[in-house]
Design an enzyme around this catalytic site. Structure first.
Site, PDB file in Angstrom:
ATOM      1  N   GLY A 171       4.683 -26.184  -8.931  1.00  0.00           N
ATOM      2  CA  GLY A 171       5.767 -26.069  -7.960  1.00  0.00           C
ATOM      3  C   GLY A 171       6.160 -24.616  -7.822  1.00  0.00           C
ATOM      4  N   TYR A 214      21.157 -21.378 -15.869  1.00  0.00           N
ATOM      5  CA  TYR A 214      20.194 -21.015 -16.924  1.00  0.00           C
ATOM      6  C   TYR A 214      20.325 -19.575 -17.380  1.00  0.00           C
ATOM      7  CZ  TYR A 214      17.815 -24.837 -14.401  1.00  0.00           C
ATOM      8  OH  TYR A 214      17.506 -25.997 -13.758  1.00  0.00           O
ATOM      9  N   CYS A 256      35.346 -20.293  -6.861  1.00  0.00           N
ATOM     10  CA  CYS A 256      36.381 -20.137  -7.878  1.00  0.00           C
ATOM     11  C   CYS A 256      35.877 -20.565  -9.249  1.00  0.00           C
ATOM     12  CB  CYS A 256      37.612 -20.936  -7.462  1.00  0.00           C
ATOM     13  SG  CYS A 256      38.160 -20.406  -5.844  1.00  0.00           S
ATOM     14  N   GLU A 257      34.931 -19.839  -9.792  1.00  0.00           N
ATOM     15  CA  GLU A 257      34.389 -20.067 -11.132  1.00  0.00           C
ATOM     16  C   GLU A 257      33.911 -18.721 -11.653  1.00  0.00           C
ATOM     17  OE1 GLU A 257      32.767 -23.142 -12.702  1.00  0.00           O
ATOM     18  OE2 GLU A 257      32.922 -24.574 -11.063  1.00  0.00           O
TER      19      GLU A 257
HETATM   20  N1  LLP Z   1       5.783 -32.051 -12.685  1.00  0.00           N
HETATM   21  C1  LLP Z   1       6.858 -32.580 -13.289  1.00  0.00           C
HETATM   22  C2  LLP Z   1       6.774 -33.934 -13.841  1.00  0.00           C
HETATM   23  C3  LLP Z   1       8.054 -31.834 -13.390  1.00  0.00           C
HETATM   24  O1  LLP Z   1       9.107 -32.363 -14.008  1.00  0.00           O
HETATM   25  C4  LLP Z   1       8.106 -30.527 -12.833  1.00  0.00           C
HETATM   26  C5  LLP Z   1       9.337 -29.738 -12.917  1.00  0.00           C
HETATM   27  C6  LLP Z   1       6.963 -30.030 -12.195  1.00  0.00           C
HETATM   28  C7  LLP Z   1       5.819 -30.806 -12.152  1.00  0.00           C
HETATM   29  C8  LLP Z   1       6.909 -28.655 -11.555  1.00  0.00           C
HETATM   30  O2  LLP Z   1       7.024 -27.656 -12.502  1.00  0.00           O
HETATM   31  P1  LLP Z   1       6.846 -26.109 -12.084  1.00  0.00           P
HETATM   32  O3  LLP Z   1       5.392 -25.899 -11.746  1.00  0.00           O
HETATM   33  O4  LLP Z   1       7.722 -25.828 -10.946  1.00  0.00           O
HETATM   34  O5  LLP Z   1       7.251 -25.362 -13.301  1.00  0.00           O
HETATM   35  N2  LLP Z   1      15.321 -26.227 -12.168  1.00  0.00           N
HETATM   36  C9  LLP Z   1      14.593 -25.500 -13.189  1.00  0.00           C
HETATM   37  C10 LLP Z   1      13.185 -26.049 -13.388  1.00  0.00           C
HETATM   38  C11 LLP Z   1      13.137 -27.544 -13.635  1.00  0.00           C
HETATM   39  C12 LLP Z   1      11.743 -28.079 -13.777  1.00  0.00           C
HETATM   40  C13 LLP Z   1      11.706 -29.547 -13.483  1.00  0.00           C
HETATM   41  N3  LLP Z   1      10.408 -30.133 -13.506  1.00  0.00           N
HETATM   42  C14 LLP Z   1      14.593 -24.017 -12.808  1.00  0.00           C
HETATM   43  O6  LLP Z   1      15.210 -23.661 -11.823  1.00  0.00           O
HETATM   44  O7  LLP Z   1      14.016 -23.200 -13.536  1.00  0.00           O
END
Ligand code: LLP
Length: 426
Positions: free
Chosen positions: A287, A328, A353-354
């Site tokens: 992703g 994070y 407001c945080e």
């Molecule tokens: N597959 C599954 C089952 C997942 O849970 C995720 C991400 C991905 C693929 C994609 O992962 P990537 O290639 O994007 O690392 N909100 C957080 C990241 C949360 C990740 C959730 N799962 C941030 O902003 O860093």
């Protein structure tokens, strides 16, 4: 100046461009705050991932399932669909988005710990590629739902390889203590159960160990455990057609930080797979690595507030648009779109407001009121995690394609944000 991760956002003669479009033109035309994506950057990222797979004999038979949660704008899903992507979804809503964007159901992988019966039914009727099942209870439920509607559900079990991806604890998912997946030790019995269930068809093994992982080693460790399990299952006569290694490939967020290439991540895995003699297909769920550096958040400086201890640059974007710094402590580079003014250190903060409402702290910036700032590497988990907190309408999204800038999501109106509410009582 080299900005992190992509050549498609660059400074030219003192002004920042997205491809061939100066960012101040985008701000003037669409207003701020807005997200700006480079179409060329998105294509380059997907093609680089596909090329790293195609370059290897063990990667030929593979499927890239873009993780929809990361940035689910229809224009982005449509672009990836046209490039041949499949999609990793975690809800019925994401399946509907994929289909609305022209994605193919038979390339959809359904992950997630909490699939409802309605979501299972939707996915089964659409004819998705496979379900990544995350618990014994889900296995039984999926079998029941598939039986009720006369379908066979293709499945993998998401196993928990218990490797430490050395990333932020909120986004590490492959540890024993995580809510995701089934324990490695339980997997053989669950597979034995799955093959007995009449409405399931075992297809693969799945794992996803976390996100923003910049070391290729944890992926190799996870693959090793998957191969052990696969060997064990094949001895029991359970054939495995694909290994889903999840996503998690990290990107550079800081100026000058080197990128780890798709080849760096994937070649060791493909080498190992080839050496194992297993001819199964590889599925990936990237992703962030496809979209993170391909987007930025464009904002305007409303006020400069100079103090004895700290200076603040108050901007027109906030934690409701980009939550990652607040949630994070994530670092996003913040770059003046056309640097000017005297240089000083600022906390770049929003109007919410945080105290946690900041985009960056202690940033050295040469800016004046009314200037535009670009918050970089904001293509992933940025718009997708935005909200209406403080009754702020969600930002517009713009796709740049060469010299064109196209609105791919118009700015919300405040009225839209309360349109579903009703006043009750006298
Ligand atoms: N597959 C599954 C089952 C997942 O849970 C995720 C991400 C991905 C693929 C994609 O992962 P990537 O290639 O994007 O690392 N909100 C957080 C990241 C949360 C990740 C959730 N799962 C941030 O902003 O860093």
């Amino acid at each position: 100046m080299t900005l992190p991760g992509t050549p498609f956002f660059a400074m030219r003669e003192g002004v920042m461009y997205a491809e061939e479009v100066p960012l101040p033109d985008i701000a003037a035309r669409f207003g701020t705050p807005c997200y700006v994506y480079s179409r060329a950057a998105l294509i380059e990222r997907f093609s680089a991932c596909q090329a790293a797979l195609n370059a290897h004999p063990a990667g030929k038979n593979s499927l890239i399932c873009y993780a929809v949660k990361v940035n689910s704008n229809l224009a982005i899903l449509n672009l990836f669909a046209r490039l041949g992507a499949g999609f990793d979804i975690v809800s019925g809503g994401e399946l509907k988005r994929v289909l609305a964007a022209g994605g193919r159901a038979d390339k959809v992988m359904f992950s997630g710990v909490g699939k409802s019966e309605a979501e299972m039914e939707l996915a089964l009727n659409a004819g998705i590629f496979s379900f990544n099942v995350e618990s014994a209870a889900e296995l039984e439920r999926l079998n029941r739902v598939a039986g009720r509607i006369g379908r066979i559900a293709p499945i993998s079990l998401r196993v928990n390889p218990d490797v430490d991806p050395k990333t932020h604890p909120y986004i590490a998912t492959g540890l024993k203590t995580s809510k995701f997946g089934v324990a490695m030790n339980d997997a053989p019995d669950l597979y034995a159960r799955a093959v007995k269930l009449p409405n399931l068809a075992v297809r693969g093994i799945d794992c996803h160990i976390g996100s923003q992982i910049t070391d290729p080693l944890p992926f190799a460790e996870a693959l090793e455990r998957l191969l052990d399990l696969m060997e064990h299952l094949e001895k029991q006569g359970i054939a495995i057609h694909h290994l889903d290694l999840g996503g998690g490939f990290g990107i550079p967020y800081r100026m000058g930080e080197a990128a780890v290439s798709f080849a760096d991540f994937l070649t060791p895995l493909l080498d190992r797979l080839q050496q194992s003699g297993q001819g199964c297909a590889i599925v990936l769920e990237p992703g962030r690595s496809l979209v993170g550096n391909a987007g930025l958040l464009l904002a305007k400086v409303e006020y400069l507030k100079m103090g004895a201890e700290k200076n603040f640059a108050v901007v027109d974007t906030a934690m409701n648009d980009l939550l990652r710094p607040a949630l994070y402590g994530a670092w996003h580079e913040i770059v003046p779109v056309s640097p000017g003014g005297t240089e000083a250190f600022y906390d770049v903060v929003g109007p919410i407001c945080e105290s946690g409402d900041f985009l960056g702290q202690d940033r050295k910036l040469a800016i004046s009121e009314g200037d535009y700032l670009a918050v970089l590497s904001a293509g992933a988990y940025s718009f997708a995690m935005s909200s209406n907190y403080n009754s702020r309408p969600r930002a517009a999204e713009i796709m740049v394609d060469g010299a064109d800038a196209v609105l791919i999501r118009r700015r919300e109106t405040v009225e839209e944000s309360f349109a579903l509410e009703r006043i009750h009582g006298e």
